[in-house]
Design a protein around this motif. Structure first.
Motif, short mmCIF file in Angstrom:
data_model
loop_
_atom_site.label_atom_id
_atom_site.label_comp_id
_atom_site.label_asym_id
_atom_site.label_seq_id
_atom_site.Cartn_x
_atom_site.Cartn_y
_atom_site.Cartn_z
N SER A 267 0.72 -1.06 0.06
CA SER A 267 0.10 0.03 0.14
C SER A 267 0.82 1.29 -0.08
CB SER A 267 -1.03 -0.06 1.28
OG SER A 267 -0.36 0.24 2.47
N ALA A 268 0.19 2.46 -0.15
CA ALA A 268 0.93 3.69 -0.14
C ALA A 268 0.63 4.24 1.31
CB ALA A 268 0.39 4.68 -1.34
N SER A 269 1.05 3.52 1.97
CA SER A 269 1.04 3.76 3.41
C SER A 269 1.99 5.03 3.68
CB SER A 269 1.78 2.68 4.51
OG SER A 269 1.63 3.31 5.92
N ALA A 270 2.94 5.24 3.35
CA ALA A 270 3.79 6.88 3.47
C ALA A 270 3.21 7.74 2.96
CB ALA A 270 5.18 6.34 3.07
N THR A 271 2.50 7.68 1.65
CA THR A 271 1.99 8.77 1.27
C THR A 271 0.75 9.43 1.88
OG1 THR A 271 2.69 8.28 -0.87
CG2 THR A 271 0.74 9.79 -0.83
N TYR A 272 -0.13 8.20 2.45
CA TYR A 272 -1.29 8.51 3.24
C TYR A 272 -0.82 9.13 4.69
CZ TYR A 272 -4.98 7.29 6.69
OH TYR A 272 -6.31 7.61 7.60
N LEU A 273 0.25 8.71 5.33
CA LEU A 273 0.62 9.36 6.65
C LEU A 273 1.06 10.88 6.34
CD1 LEU A 273 1.84 6.21 8.39
CD2 LEU A 273 -0.05 7.32 8.90
N ALA A 274 2.04 10.70 5.29
CA ALA A 274 2.72 12.28 5.13
C ALA A 274 2.03 13.19 4.09
CB ALA A 274 4.00 11.73 4.70
N VAL A 275 1.05 12.72 3.45
CA VAL A 275 0.27 13.66 2.45
C VAL A 275 -1.04 13.80 2.88
CG1 VAL A 275 -0.24 14.40 0.34
CG2 VAL A 275 2.18 13.21 0.94
N ASP A 276 -1.71 12.67 2.86
CA ASP A 276 -3.27 12.49 3.15
C ASP A 276 -3.65 13.24 4.61
OD1 ASP A 276 -3.78 11.66 0.56
OD2 ASP A 276 -3.78 9.48 0.95
N VAL A 277 -2.79 12.37 5.65
CA VAL A 277 -3.27 12.86 7.06
C VAL A 277 -3.15 14.41 7.16
CG1 VAL A 277 -2.89 12.41 9.43
CG2 VAL A 277 -3.03 10.45 7.92
N PRO A 278 -1.93 14.94 6.89
CA PRO A 278 -1.85 16.31 6.86
C PRO A 278 -2.84 17.15 6.25
CG PRO A 278 0.36 15.32 6.65
CD PRO A 278 -0.79 14.45 6.32
N ALA A 279 -3.19 16.83 4.91
CA ALA A 279 -4.15 17.66 4.36
C ALA A 279 -5.26 17.73 5.00
CB ALA A 279 -4.12 16.93 2.89
#
Length: 433
Positions: A267-279
């Protein structure tokens, strides 16, 4: 009653004594019992405990070598108690004797559970076991980014709390979608400090993203970490100010292959935690709007490795981090080769491009700062933490290494966050540098 301690004081000692006496009663008997039944049951308990060890650490990978070895002794005692109780129940002519055997076995097992809890400090009080903290059912008090437009970020220097400000923060569930990443997530948790809830509120507070361990979930921070108490005490000391704290699901909705906070074939876990969550936080909580210095990530064990991984791969998102008892790199119990094969289709270079130690060896991180916390009695993760500290310092990070009492347990994990909130407050701008 809820504040009765389960990892210190008289109660765990009493439970251990009752369990030990129960086991002795089960072990005592006539000549045949002492010379035949007891040795056979003890041998069977040793064999079953060895099988437990093989399954737990070599086949199913429930846990690793960080498990205190003394727990296997307690496990053997519990198995022995059950076997001896089964023999007594089968042989006893009277119902009262059978009931006493069942009671003795139960007390022995409770003592084993208490010993395991003392080792990990998962349930520090009776209340944390019987009535653990839960998020509120009320809707999350959202705030549009426009509400903070033209206002400076709230700090201890410019914030004057209203007289009717709540005394404590509040906890809410939050569904944070993987808008860009496509990541599947179970609900996370959001802690809003008193200043956020005040009327008028403190605007544009900083954000701390917390990552839980494996196995586990966001709620573990509330139980073993006593997070609400820790954050409310910090807020009470600083006029109600504290970071908005977001605890996302780091398991990929319970994926059998945990995502390791990497962008991989899983999964794209890193993108989720570093991009989606902050957004999502900026859009729905109007927090962390003043730039990267308002953001930090922290975690324990698996979550500590995640915090390091995110801080190194996304320094523009998380220039501040706290790594509590994490590993030196994302890992599987089966080893690095198995990780590369499963997560990156055998491409070792793809893993190296996200592996913190490889990135630190090649880059410079003069704008990043972190705290690495290790347990004094942790033979597995403490050496890895020291390795991370050396690599981060060589890469130019403003990093410190802290050793606190305890092993791989909540004794260390809770302290690793609680004792660094003032540092985080300064880094995030709440407190004066």
């Amino acid at each position: 009653m809820n504040n009765v301690p389960l990892i210190s004081g008289a109660l765990p000692v009493l439970v251990l004594i009752l369990g030990g006496l129960s086991l002795l009663w089960l072990a005592w008997g006539g000549r045949r019992h002492l010379l035949v039944v007891l040795p056979v049951a003890a041998a069977a308990a040793v064999v079953l405990t060895f099988l437990l060890y093989v399954l737990a650490e070599g086949v199913l990978y429930w846990w690793d070598a960080s498990l205190p070895r003394s727990l296997y002794i307690y496990a053997a005692a519990g198995i022995l108690a059950v076997l001896l109780a089964a023999v007594r129940i089968r042989a006893a002519p009277a119902a009262g004797t059978r009931a006493l055997a069942v009671t003795a076995a139960v007390l022995s097992l409770v003592a084993v559970a208490s010993a395991a809890n003392s080792a990990y400090a998962q349930y520090p009080t009776l209340g944390s076991l019987l009535d653990p903290p839960r998020p509120e059912s009320a809707p999350l008090p959202e705030r549009a980014p426009e509400t903070a437009a033209g206002h400076p970020a709230a700090t201890e220097a410019n914030w004057v709390p209203p007289a009717d400000m709540p005394a404590t923060g509040r906890l809410f569930p939050a569904d944070i979608p993987g808008t860009l990443s496509g990541y599947a997530a179970d609900p996370g948790l959001v802690y809003l400090p008193p200043a956020y809830l005040a009327d008028p509120p403190a605007l544009n507070l900083p954000v701390l993203v917390l990552i839980h361990g494996r196995p586990g979930g966001p709620a573990d921070w509330l139980i073993g970490g006593e997070l609400l108490q820790v954050l409310d005490e910090f807020a009470a000391a600083h006029s109600g100010l504290a970071p908005v704290v977001v605890i996302p699901d780091a398991s990929n909705a319970g994926n059998a292959n945990w995502p390791l906070c990497l962008d991989s074939d899983i999964s794209a876990s890193a993108t989720y935690l570093a991009v989606d969550v902050p957004a999502w936080v900026r859009q729905h909580l109007a927090s962390g709007l003043a730039g990267a210095r308002q953001w930090a990530v922290a975690g324990y064990s698996y979550g500590g490795t995640c915090a390091l991984t995110l801080a190194v791969n996304f320094p523009q998102a998380y220039p501040s981090f706290v790594d509590v008892a994490g590993e030196a790199e994302p890992a599987l119990p089966q080893g690095r080769d198995a990780l590369i094969e499963r997560y990156f289709g055998g491409d070792a270079s793809a893993f190296a491009r996200q592996n913190p130690l490889d990135i630190l060896a090649a880059g410079s991180f003069s704008d990043s700062a972190g705290v690495i916390v290790v347990g004094a009695d942790d033979p597995v993760y403490a050496p890895q933490g020291r390795k991370v500290f050396d690599a981060a310092r060589s890469a130019g990070m403003d990093v410190s290494l802290q050793t606190v009492p305890g092993g791989h347990s909540w004794q260390v994990w809770k302290a690793g966050l609680a004792e660094n909130l003032d540092w985080l407050g300064r880094r995030l701008g709440i407190l004066a540098p």
